[in-house]
Design a protein around this motif. Structure first.
Motif, PDB file in Angstrom:
ATOM      1  N   HIS A  71       0.889   4.141  -2.832  1.00  0.00           N
ATOM      2  CA  HIS A  71       0.706   5.560  -2.513  1.00  0.00           C
ATOM      3  C   HIS A  71       1.815   6.388  -3.148  1.00  0.00           C
ATOM      4  O   HIS A  71       1.569   7.416  -3.773  1.00  0.00           O
ATOM      5  CB  HIS A  71       0.744   5.775  -0.996  1.00  0.00           C
ATOM      6  CG  HIS A  71      -0.576   5.599  -0.315  1.00  0.00           C
ATOM      7  ND1 HIS A  71      -1.679   6.347  -0.625  1.00  0.00           N
ATOM      8  CD2 HIS A  71      -0.970   4.756   0.663  1.00  0.00           C
ATOM      9  CE1 HIS A  71      -2.700   5.968   0.138  1.00  0.00           C
ATOM     10  NE2 HIS A  71      -2.288   4.999   0.930  1.00  0.00           N
TER      11      HIS A  71
ATOM     12  N   PHE B 288      -8.981  -2.378  -5.142  1.00  0.00           N
ATOM     13  CA  PHE B 288      -9.833  -2.521  -3.957  1.00  0.00           C
ATOM     14  C   PHE B 288     -10.047  -1.191  -3.255  1.00  0.00           C
ATOM     15  O   PHE B 288     -11.125  -0.895  -2.768  1.00  0.00           O
ATOM     16  CB  PHE B 288      -9.203  -3.519  -2.992  1.00  0.00           C
ATOM     17  CG  PHE B 288     -10.032  -3.768  -1.756  1.00  0.00           C
ATOM     18  CD1 PHE B 288     -11.093  -4.653  -1.773  1.00  0.00           C
ATOM     19  CD2 PHE B 288      -9.749  -3.096  -0.571  1.00  0.00           C
ATOM     20  CE1 PHE B 288     -11.853  -4.870  -0.638  1.00  0.00           C
ATOM     21  CE2 PHE B 288     -10.512  -3.303   0.575  1.00  0.00           C
ATOM     22  CZ  PHE B 288     -11.565  -4.201   0.535  1.00  0.00           C
ATOM     23  N   TYR B 289      -8.995  -0.390  -3.185  1.00  0.00           N
ATOM     24  CA  TYR B 289      -9.049   0.832  -2.384  1.00  0.00           C
ATOM     25  C   TYR B 289      -9.469   2.041  -3.229  1.00  0.00           C
ATOM     26  O   TYR B 289      -8.996   2.219  -4.346  1.00  0.00           O
ATOM     27  CB  TYR B 289      -7.687   1.089  -1.734  1.00  0.00           C
ATOM     28  CG  TYR B 289      -7.306   0.026  -0.733  1.00  0.00           C
ATOM     29  CD1 TYR B 289      -7.760   0.086   0.576  1.00  0.00           C
ATOM     30  CD2 TYR B 289      -6.502  -1.058  -1.098  1.00  0.00           C
ATOM     31  CE1 TYR B 289      -7.425  -0.883   1.504  1.00  0.00           C
ATOM     32  CE2 TYR B 289      -6.161  -2.030  -0.176  1.00  0.00           C
ATOM     33  CZ  TYR B 289      -6.617  -1.945   1.129  1.00  0.00           C
ATOM     34  OH  TYR B 289      -6.288  -2.908   2.042  1.00  0.00           O
ATOM     35  N   ASN B 290     -10.320   2.864  -2.624  1.00  0.00           N
ATOM     36  CA  ASN B 290     -10.884   3.998  -3.366  1.00  0.00           C
ATOM     37  C   ASN B 290      -9.864   5.049  -3.783  1.00  0.00           C
ATOM     38  O   ASN B 290     -10.048   5.736  -4.773  1.00  0.00           O
ATOM     39  CB  ASN B 290     -11.943   4.700  -2.517  1.00  0.00           C
ATOM     40  CG  ASN B 290     -13.107   3.790  -2.232  1.00  0.00           C
ATOM     41  OD1 ASN B 290     -13.430   2.927  -3.040  1.00  0.00           O
ATOM     42  ND2 ASN B 290     -13.729   3.947  -1.074  1.00  0.00           N
ATOM     43  N   LEU B 291      -8.801   5.208  -2.984  1.00  0.00           N
ATOM     44  CA  LEU B 291      -7.885   6.309  -3.277  1.00  0.00           C
ATOM     45  C   LEU B 291      -6.954   6.013  -4.451  1.00  0.00           C
ATOM     46  O   LEU B 291      -6.296   6.903  -4.956  1.00  0.00           O
ATOM     47  CB  LEU B 291      -7.045   6.656  -2.040  1.00  0.00           C
ATOM     48  CG  LEU B 291      -7.778   7.244  -0.840  1.00  0.00           C
ATOM     49  CD1 LEU B 291      -6.796   7.665   0.233  1.00  0.00           C
ATOM     50  CD2 LEU B 291      -8.633   8.431  -1.241  1.00  0.00           C
ATOM     51  N   PHE B 292      -6.878   4.754  -4.836  1.00  0.00           N
ATOM     52  CA  PHE B 292      -6.021   4.438  -5.981  1.00  0.00           C
ATOM     53  C   PHE B 292      -6.818   4.552  -7.269  1.00  0.00           C
ATOM     54  O   PHE B 292      -7.973   4.137  -7.332  1.00  0.00           O
ATOM     55  CB  PHE B 292      -5.450   3.017  -5.855  1.00  0.00           C
ATOM     56  CG  PHE B 292      -4.541   2.848  -4.678  1.00  0.00           C
ATOM     57  CD1 PHE B 292      -3.568   3.792  -4.383  1.00  0.00           C
ATOM     58  CD2 PHE B 292      -4.644   1.734  -3.849  1.00  0.00           C
ATOM     59  CE1 PHE B 292      -2.731   3.651  -3.286  1.00  0.00           C
ATOM     60  CE2 PHE B 292      -3.804   1.584  -2.749  1.00  0.00           C
ATOM     61  CZ  PHE B 292      -2.847   2.536  -2.469  1.00  0.00           C
TER      62      PHE B 292
ATOM     63  N   ARG C 228     -15.856  10.109   0.818  1.00  0.00           N
ATOM     64  CA  ARG C 228     -16.770   9.716   1.873  1.00  0.00           C
ATOM     65  C   ARG C 228     -16.246  10.281   3.163  1.00  0.00           C
ATOM     66  O   ARG C 228     -15.519   9.622   3.888  1.00  0.00           O
ATOM     67  CB  ARG C 228     -16.854   8.196   1.967  1.00  0.00           C
ATOM     68  CG  ARG C 228     -17.496   7.547   0.772  1.00  0.00           C
ATOM     69  CD  ARG C 228     -18.914   8.033   0.596  1.00  0.00           C
ATOM     70  NE  ARG C 228     -19.633   7.195  -0.366  1.00  0.00           N
ATOM     71  CZ  ARG C 228     -20.912   7.373  -0.636  1.00  0.00           C
ATOM     72  NH1 ARG C 228     -21.585   8.329  -0.051  1.00  0.00           N
ATOM     73  NH2 ARG C 228     -21.510   6.595  -1.491  1.00  0.00           N
ATOM     74  N   CYS C 229     -16.567  11.494   3.453  1.00  0.00           N
ATOM     75  CA  CYS C 229     -16.183  12.180   4.676  1.00  0.00           C
ATOM     76  C   CYS C 229     -14.702  12.511   4.745  1.00  0.00           C
ATOM     77  O   CYS C 229     -13.856  11.649   4.903  1.00  0.00           O
ATOM     78  CB  CYS C 229     -16.557  11.400   5.931  1.00  0.00           C
ATOM     79  SG  CYS C 229     -16.571  12.480   7.356  1.00  0.00           S
ATOM     80  N   VAL C 230     -14.387  13.773   4.609  1.00  0.00           N
ATOM     81  CA  VAL C 230     -13.013  14.234   4.785  1.00  0.00           C
ATOM     82  C   VAL C 230     -12.795  14.729   6.215  1.00  0.00           C
ATOM     83  O   VAL C 230     -11.725  15.200   6.550  1.00  0.00           O
ATOM     84  CB  VAL C 230     -12.629  15.348   3.785  1.00  0.00           C
ATOM     85  CG1 VAL C 230     -12.682  14.831   2.365  1.00  0.00           C
ATOM     86  CG2 VAL C 230     -13.528  16.566   3.936  1.00  0.00           C
TER      87      VAL C 230
ATOM     88  N   GLY D 199      -5.192  -6.436  -7.700  1.00  0.00           N
ATOM     89  CA  GLY D 199      -6.295  -6.663  -6.767  1.00  0.00           C
ATOM     90  C   GLY D 199      -6.325  -5.603  -5.674  1.00  0.00           C
ATOM     91  O   GLY D 199      -7.381  -5.100  -5.307  1.00  0.00           O
ATOM     92  N   VAL D 200      -5.153  -5.265  -5.155  1.00  0.00           N
ATOM     93  CA  VAL D 200      -5.075  -4.268  -4.098  1.00  0.00           C
ATOM     94  C   VAL D 200      -5.357  -2.868  -4.663  1.00  0.00           C
ATOM     95  O   VAL D 200      -6.110  -2.085  -4.083  1.00  0.00           O
ATOM     96  CB  VAL D 200      -3.701  -4.326  -3.389  1.00  0.00           C
ATOM     97  CG1 VAL D 200      -3.493  -3.109  -2.498  1.00  0.00           C
ATOM     98  CG2 VAL D 200      -3.596  -5.599  -2.568  1.00  0.00           C
TER      99      VAL D 200
ATOM    100  N   LEU E 212       0.824  -1.214   0.000  1.00  0.00           N
ATOM    101  CA  LEU E 212       0.000   0.000   0.000  1.00  0.00           C
ATOM    102  C   LEU E 212       0.858   1.265   0.000  1.00  0.00           C
ATOM    103  O   LEU E 212       0.563   2.221  -0.712  1.00  0.00           O
ATOM    104  CB  LEU E 212      -0.940   0.018   1.216  1.00  0.00           C
ATOM    105  CG  LEU E 212      -2.340  -0.537   0.931  1.00  0.00           C
ATOM    106  CD1 LEU E 212      -2.332  -2.042   0.943  1.00  0.00           C
ATOM    107  CD2 LEU E 212      -3.337  -0.001   1.933  1.00  0.00           C
ATOM    108  N   GLU E 213       1.924   1.238   0.807  1.00  0.00           N
ATOM    109  CA  GLU E 213       2.805   2.409   0.891  1.00  0.00           C
ATOM    110  C   GLU E 213       3.418   2.693  -0.481  1.00  0.00           C
ATOM    111  O   GLU E 213       3.513   3.831  -0.915  1.00  0.00           O
ATOM    112  CB  GLU E 213       3.926   2.167   1.909  1.00  0.00           C
ATOM    113  CG  GLU E 213       3.584   2.575   3.325  1.00  0.00           C
ATOM    114  CD  GLU E 213       2.471   1.732   3.926  1.00  0.00           C
ATOM    115  OE1 GLU E 213       2.377   0.535   3.558  1.00  0.00           O
ATOM    116  OE2 GLU E 213       1.690   2.261   4.719  1.00  0.00           O
TER     117      GLU E 213
END
Lengths: 566, 167
Positions: B39, B73-77, B130-132, B69-70, B35-36
């Protein structure tokens, strides 16, 4: 670093602070920053330098001062000739006002006549600050300022005066329960991990505050990161771990920056690292940045994410306390839980337990938002009634509108109607009325909010955020959302409402993790208290609040809000 | 695949891959750090292209399926290139009840761009968060990296218009 060295730093810092006639704290939490408080701070610093007051005035950024609505907030503590400190809190400060503030108050000594918030207002007077006690006092980016305000003294006490078992005994005696929402007894969790066998153990701080409408964890991380790190280190000592992780939301860049700074500072003074306070205890903390997945707030999903995988939950048991990160016994607590730990150790478990209700001890931080006069962050003793929070502290509903419901617990919570306003807010009583403590978001809705629309909003959120691993949640949230959409478009029937209820029970009973189990709650609670609104959408094809426009006849689509009884 | 951490750089000679190498080194090529690294890669390239995903997979000795897959999965990517500017509208509960939906609708009507999309001229991407966590100052909008509170539909449209008309 040993006790004497710490004491020396504290005394030096306090002496330095005493030479300052004015201490100016500018709120640099997210709310005020979004209203330009960084520019206000820069203007103040510039103004002080230009007026050659730098020796007399200290300007620093601080954690959330509470009343986000009135940001940017600036607090000025002025030392009088007799040593007495006089406090002014300025609201809605702009750069121009900052210049005025320097000229009149800081240079001239006379507080500005207007733009001050009354500090005896219930919003401030009724709060009981434990977790937020550093806000306005501590500069999150300067360790010395935090040390002078008491940071790491509880860690020192734990390491030098208490055994791990003593620490756990204090935590147990305090009655502290998990502030992430579940309310699991913290002492019990710590003692389970303490007893778990294995040469290595891990402590994780769950800073993945995903509940829409909740921002207390963010505020604590931004305003007082050392309080959280200290709590984690004490936990590490108690359970026998040498490694900690903070799993923080990627959406919170400022919290990440401040945590990085705090970690570096604490390591430099060996408040974290090897042989802390010259004892045999080693503890280091690393950051892990989330990437936007609500489900990662669930502990097993969070562990998967820390391991660099998709954040999907797994069935429990085994619980993380027995087998968590890389199969090691793992202690996971929420930010606010860790933020309470130093206070428990400082004053003792019994003193902590003196605040709150019989089964919910201590205080809770609530993020007040929505249709409420004073939005912001408040910390109140457990058991404070909803009416006190919304009307006394929060100032009630603006524009003369009527209160309709308070939504707590985010997408796993529910809406509490006016008839339960006198409910003392604690873990059990919220569950009793079909809601949930959650992490502490409290969103107030007035008569212009449509409860069916709100239920659809949360269901859409859960549908988007479902990780897809288990069928009830993956397929159920889609079905429930499409049924709710039918209702908001005035295309639903009573059979749809019945099916919605049936699906809600099914998801609750069969989903793998908290996301799916909690997802039906907003639907069930709105059905329980606002069934007439659902029926108006079905039978009369109209939205009593005038929110849903759908494909209804024009006359009913714009139904005036005044028709609603709160 | 045997190249340790892909440290030989990228055949394109793009300097950003060198910086990605540095990030990989910092994490000691540990697969836990996926993940790092993603990012870091997204920060460098703006989005995660197939090329970058393959490169990361090789560096961490992970199959592309796992990396992909990763990343999905995550919204920020994001796997798609973004516009020159990003307008992130918060759709948390507090922002929603205070009219964030109306701001989004305004963007669609005035600039023809929906949530997740980019304006036709490639200038502005509209993202939904979704909520900052700025609920107290709802509704909140993040313009590029600047979080601003108490926004109105008109103010947001104005800002986006200014971005689009800038040379």
């Amino acid at each position: 670093m040993n006790a004497e060295e710490l004491q020396e730093i504290v005394e030096r810092e306090l002496a330095r602070q005493e030479t300052r006639r004015h201490r100016v704290a500018v709120c640099t939490a997210a709310g005020c920053l979004s209203l330009g408080s960084d520019r206000v701070k820069a203007a103040l610093v510039r103004g002080v330098e230009e007026a050659q007051l730098a020796d007399e005035v200290e300007v620093f950024g601080t954690g959330c001062l509470g009343l986000c609505e009135a940001g940017a907030l600036v607090q000025v503590d002025s030392r009088q000739a007799d040593g007495h400190v006089c406090r002014c809190l300025y609201e809605k400060v702009t750069e121009a006002r900052a210049v005025e503030l320097v000229r009149q108050h800081l240079a001239g000594g006379a507080p500005l006549p207007s733009g001050q918030l009354p500090l005896d207002d219930p919003f401030f007077a009724r709060q009981h600050r434990v977790v937020l006690q550093g806000s306005g006092v501590r500069d999150p980016e300067r360790l010395e300022s935090c040390l002078a305000a008491g940071a790491y003294q509880s860690l020192q006490k734990a390491l030098t005066e208490l055994t791990p078992t003593d620490v756990i005994a204090e935590i147990t005696a305090s009655g502290l329960r998990g502030r992430g929402g579940g309310g699991y007894p913290t002492g019990l969790k710590w003692s389970t991990v303490h007893k778990a066998s294995g040469p290595k153990k891990v402590v994780i701080c769950n800073a993945d505050e995903g509940d829409p409408g909740a921002f207390m964890d963010r505020s604590v991380l931004e305003g007082d990161p050392h309080r959280v790190l200290e709590g984690m280190a004490i936990a590490g000592y108690a359970v026998g771990a040498e490694q900690g992780f903070v799993y923080v939301r990627g959406e919170y860049p400022l919290a990440i920056d401040r945590l990085k700074v705090a970690l570096k500072q604490a390591e430099r003074l060996q408040l974290l690292g090897n042989r802390i306070f010259e004892t045999g205890f080693n503890f280091r903390i690393d950051l892990r940045i989330g990437a936007g997945a609500f489900v990662c707030g669930e502990e097993t999903a969070l562990i998967a994410s820390v391991e660099g995988r998709r954040g999907t939950p797994r069935p429990r048991p085994p619980y993380p306390a027995v087998s968590g990160l890389w199969g090691l016994p793992t202690l996971i607590n929420n930010v606010e839980t860790f933020a309470n730990v130093a206070e428990v150790i400082r004053g003792g478990g019994a003193a902590f337990a003196a605040v709150g209700t019989e089964r919910s001890k201590g205080t809770k931080v609530f993020a007040l938002a929505g249709k409420i006069a004073r939005t912001g962050l408040v910390e109140v003793p457990m058991g404070t009634t909803l009416r006190e929070i919304v009307f006394d502290i929060g100032g009630g509903i603006p524009d003369g509108k009527a209160f309709k419901a308070a939504q707590t617990g985010g997408p796993s919570g529910g809406c509490i109607p006016a008839q339960h306003l006198d409910l003392p807010v604690d873990y059990e009583s919220l569950v009793q009325v079909g809601s949930f403590m959650g992490s502490g978001g409290l969103i107030v809705m007035d008569e212009t909010s449509c409860m069916v629309d709100v239920a659809a909003f949360f269901m859409e959120f859960c549908r988007d955020e479902s990780c897809g691993k288990c069928v009830p949640c993956r397929a159920g949230t889609v079905q429930m959302h499409s049924l709710l959409q039918k209702l908001t478009h005035f295309e639903g029937s009573e059979a749809d409402v019945a099916q919605l209820e049936e699906l809600a029970e099914l998801l609750k009973a069969t989903s793998l993790c908290g996301l799916g189990q909690g997802a039906p709650n907003p639907v069930l609670s709105t059905l329980r208290y606002f069934r007439d609104e659902y029926l108006a959408h079905v039978r009369e094809k109209r939205c009593p609040a005038g929110v849903c426009k759908g494909s209804a006849p024009a006359a009913s689509a714009g139904a005036p809000a005044a028709e609603v009884s709160p | 695949m045997s190249d340790p951490g892909g440290s030989a750089g990228h055949p394109s000679g793009d300097k950003r891959f060198k910086m990605l190498d540095a990030a990989l080194r910092r994490q000691q090529y540990q697969s836990d750090a996926l993940l790092e690294i993603l990012h870091a890669a997204q920060e460098l390239f703006g989005f995660l292209s197939d090329d970058v995903l393959t490169y990361v997979g090789r560096g961490l000795k992970l199959p592309l399926s796992r990396v992909y897959g990763v990343a999905t999965f995550y919204n920020l990517f994001t796997l798609e290139p973004k516009g020159a500017h990003t307008c992130t509208v918060c759709l948390g509960t507090a922002c929603y009840v205070k009219g964030a939906g109306d701001i989004l609708q305004g963007l669609t009507e005035a600039h023809g761009v929906k949530a997740g999309g980019t304006t036709a001229d490639g200038q502005v991407s509209v993202v939904v968060a979704r909520c900052v966590g700025a609920c107290g100052a709802a509704p909140a909008v993040v313009f590029d990296h600047q979080l601003t509170g108490q926004q109105t539909r008109a103010a947001v449209l104005e800002r986006v218009k200014a971005w689009r008309s800038a040379p």
